[in-house]
Enzyme design. Structure first.
Site, mmCIF file in Angstrom:
data_model
loop_
_atom_site.group_PDB
_atom_site.id
_atom_site.type_symbol
_atom_site.label_atom_id
_atom_site.label_comp_id
_atom_site.label_asym_id
_atom_site.label_seq_id
_atom_site.Cartn_x
_atom_site.Cartn_y
_atom_site.Cartn_z
ATOM 1 N N HIS A 65 0.817 -1.220 0.000
ATOM 2 C CA HIS A 65 0.000 0.000 0.000
ATOM 3 C C HIS A 65 0.849 1.268 0.000
ATOM 4 O O HIS A 65 0.422 2.307 -0.486
ATOM 5 C CB HIS A 65 -0.917 -0.003 1.232
ATOM 6 C CG HIS A 65 -0.151 -0.193 2.504
ATOM 7 N ND1 HIS A 65 0.286 -1.438 2.922
ATOM 8 C CD2 HIS A 65 0.294 0.700 3.419
ATOM 9 C CE1 HIS A 65 0.956 -1.300 4.061
ATOM 10 N NE2 HIS A 65 0.989 -0.015 4.384
ATOM 11 N N CYS A 121 7.921 -1.008 -2.015
ATOM 12 C CA CYS A 121 7.199 -0.840 -0.749
ATOM 13 C C CYS A 121 7.666 0.496 -0.179
ATOM 14 O O CYS A 121 8.295 1.284 -0.888
ATOM 15 C CB CYS A 121 7.397 -2.024 0.202
ATOM 16 S SG CYS A 121 9.063 -2.266 0.839
ATOM 17 N N GLY A 122 7.372 0.773 1.068
ATOM 18 C CA GLY A 122 7.742 2.067 1.609
ATOM 19 C C GLY A 122 9.240 2.301 1.563
ATOM 20 O O GLY A 122 9.727 3.331 1.093
ATOM 21 N N GLY A 124 11.413 -0.259 0.372
ATOM 22 C CA GLY A 124 12.013 -1.188 -0.595
ATOM 23 C C GLY A 124 12.628 -2.400 0.084
ATOM 24 O O GLY A 124 12.938 -3.396 -0.568
ATOM 25 N N GLY A 126 11.526 -4.455 2.831
ATOM 26 C CA GLY A 126 10.728 -5.641 3.138
ATOM 27 C C GLY A 126 10.399 -6.450 1.892
ATOM 28 O O GLY A 126 10.552 -7.681 1.878
ATOM 29 N N HIS A 154 26.930 -7.255 -12.575
ATOM 30 C CA HIS A 154 27.659 -8.209 -11.723
ATOM 31 C C HIS A 154 26.785 -9.320 -11.165
ATOM 32 O O HIS A 154 27.257 -10.429 -10.954
ATOM 33 C CB HIS A 154 28.274 -7.478 -10.519
ATOM 34 C CG HIS A 154 29.419 -6.596 -10.873
ATOM 35 N ND1 HIS A 154 30.414 -6.250 -9.974
ATOM 36 C CD2 HIS A 154 29.734 -5.966 -12.029
ATOM 37 C CE1 HIS A 154 31.282 -5.453 -10.555
ATOM 38 N NE2 HIS A 154 30.887 -5.255 -11.806
ATOM 39 N N ARG A 193 33.726 -14.916 -13.789
ATOM 40 C CA ARG A 193 33.751 -14.792 -12.324
ATOM 41 C C ARG A 193 32.393 -14.382 -11.769
ATOM 42 O O ARG A 193 31.987 -14.845 -10.694
ATOM 43 C CB ARG A 193 34.834 -13.810 -11.878
ATOM 44 C CG ARG A 193 34.548 -12.339 -12.160
ATOM 45 C CD ARG A 193 35.784 -11.497 -11.889
ATOM 46 N NE ARG A 193 35.488 -10.070 -11.732
ATOM 47 C CZ ARG A 193 35.253 -9.236 -12.749
ATOM 48 N NH1 ARG A 193 35.229 -9.674 -13.998
ATOM 49 N NH2 ARG A 193 35.020 -7.952 -12.519
HETATM 50 C C1 RB5 Z 1 4.599 -0.267 5.490
HETATM 51 O O1 RB5 Z 1 4.256 0.623 6.466
HETATM 52 C C2 RB5 Z 1 6.114 -0.448 5.453
HETATM 53 O O2 RB5 Z 1 6.543 -1.114 6.589
HETATM 54 C C3 RB5 Z 1 6.520 -1.198 4.206
HETATM 55 O O3 RB5 Z 1 6.066 -0.510 3.087
HETATM 56 C C4 RB5 Z 1 7.999 -1.365 3.989
HETATM 57 O O4 RB5 Z 1 8.685 -0.183 4.131
HETATM 58 C C5 RB5 Z 1 8.624 -2.491 4.712
HETATM 59 O O5 RB5 Z 1 9.788 -2.856 4.521
#
Ligand code: RB5
Length: 210
Positions: A65, A121-122, A124, A126, A154, A193
């Site tokens: 989201h 994501c917020g 990147g 997660g 690489h 390599r």
């Molecule tokens: C969501 O609030 C946030 O935790 C998610 O987007 C992200 O940043 C997680 O790694």
């Protein structure tokens, strides 16, 4: 085709491909390859302006989201450039869990349905962790084009992750552009390599052998 790039055409093997609410039969893709023009200067700074032309690719994009707007903007921009883009969601602003979308993205890249993936994501972070749980995915978390270039040259990265709360849309586009136009340095050198190291990534040591 850009200079030095091997011609790539989708194979005709049809696979079921889930895009938004529909399941479409699409051919799998092969990966384009290109030798880096200068493999020795590994850490040179990526050019500020990259070529406007990138061969069209089938690209999957997914987010949580926190990155809905960036996902929509990149999707539109990539389609304008002629790419075939599968938006794997989410479709609305409700809070979702990034692993669900990271896993979904990873599976279509891993089975060859998409040639490249873009994970947002917020931060990147997660979603990049989620994608990298799939041993066939090499997802690089990037926030500037030099990392995007190195990830291709690489590491033969097939997915990039970016943080929509950390970088703006123009920076994200610059990263994607570089990611899509940069070839893998060892694309034609199985004994190279980089290839040796990339092969090892798919076979982490077990607890017994670590
Ligand atoms: C969501 O609030 C946030 O935790 C998610 O987007 C992200 O940043 C997680 O790694």
């Amino acid at each position: 085709m850009y200079p030095g790039q091997a011609q790539h055409r989708p194979t005709v093997e049809a696979v079921k491909y889930k895009s938004r609410n529909s399941i479409r039969a699409l051919p799998k893709c092969t990966t384009p390859s290109r030798h880096a023009s200068d493999q020795e200067s590994d850490l040179r700074v990526a050019p500020e302006r990259t070529s406007d032309y990138v061969p069209t690719m089938r690209i999957a994009i997914a987010s949580d989201h926190a990155a809905l707007d960036m996902k929509a903007a990149l999707h539109e921009w990539l389609v304008e450039k002629g790419h075939e883009v599968a938006d794997l969601g989410p479709d609305g602003p409700e809070s979702v869990d990034y692993p669900d979308y990271g896993f979904k993205l990873a599976s279509v890249v891993a089975d060859g349905t998409a040639m490249r993936g873009i994970a947002l994501c917020g931060s990147g972070l997660g979603i990049s962790m989620a994608v990298n749980r799939n041993p066939k995915c090499r997802c690089a978390m990037v926030s500037e084009p030099t990392s995007a270039r190195l990830a291709r040259e690489h590491n033969d990265a097939n997915v990039i992750a970016m943080g929509a709360r950390l970088i703006g849309i123009e920076q994200a586009k610059a990263c994607v552009q570089t990611f899509l136009e940069t070839g893998y340095a060892d694309a034609d050198d199985p004994a190279g390599r980089h290839q040796r190291r990339v092969d090892k990534l798919a076979h982490p040591p077990t607890t017994e052998s670590a």
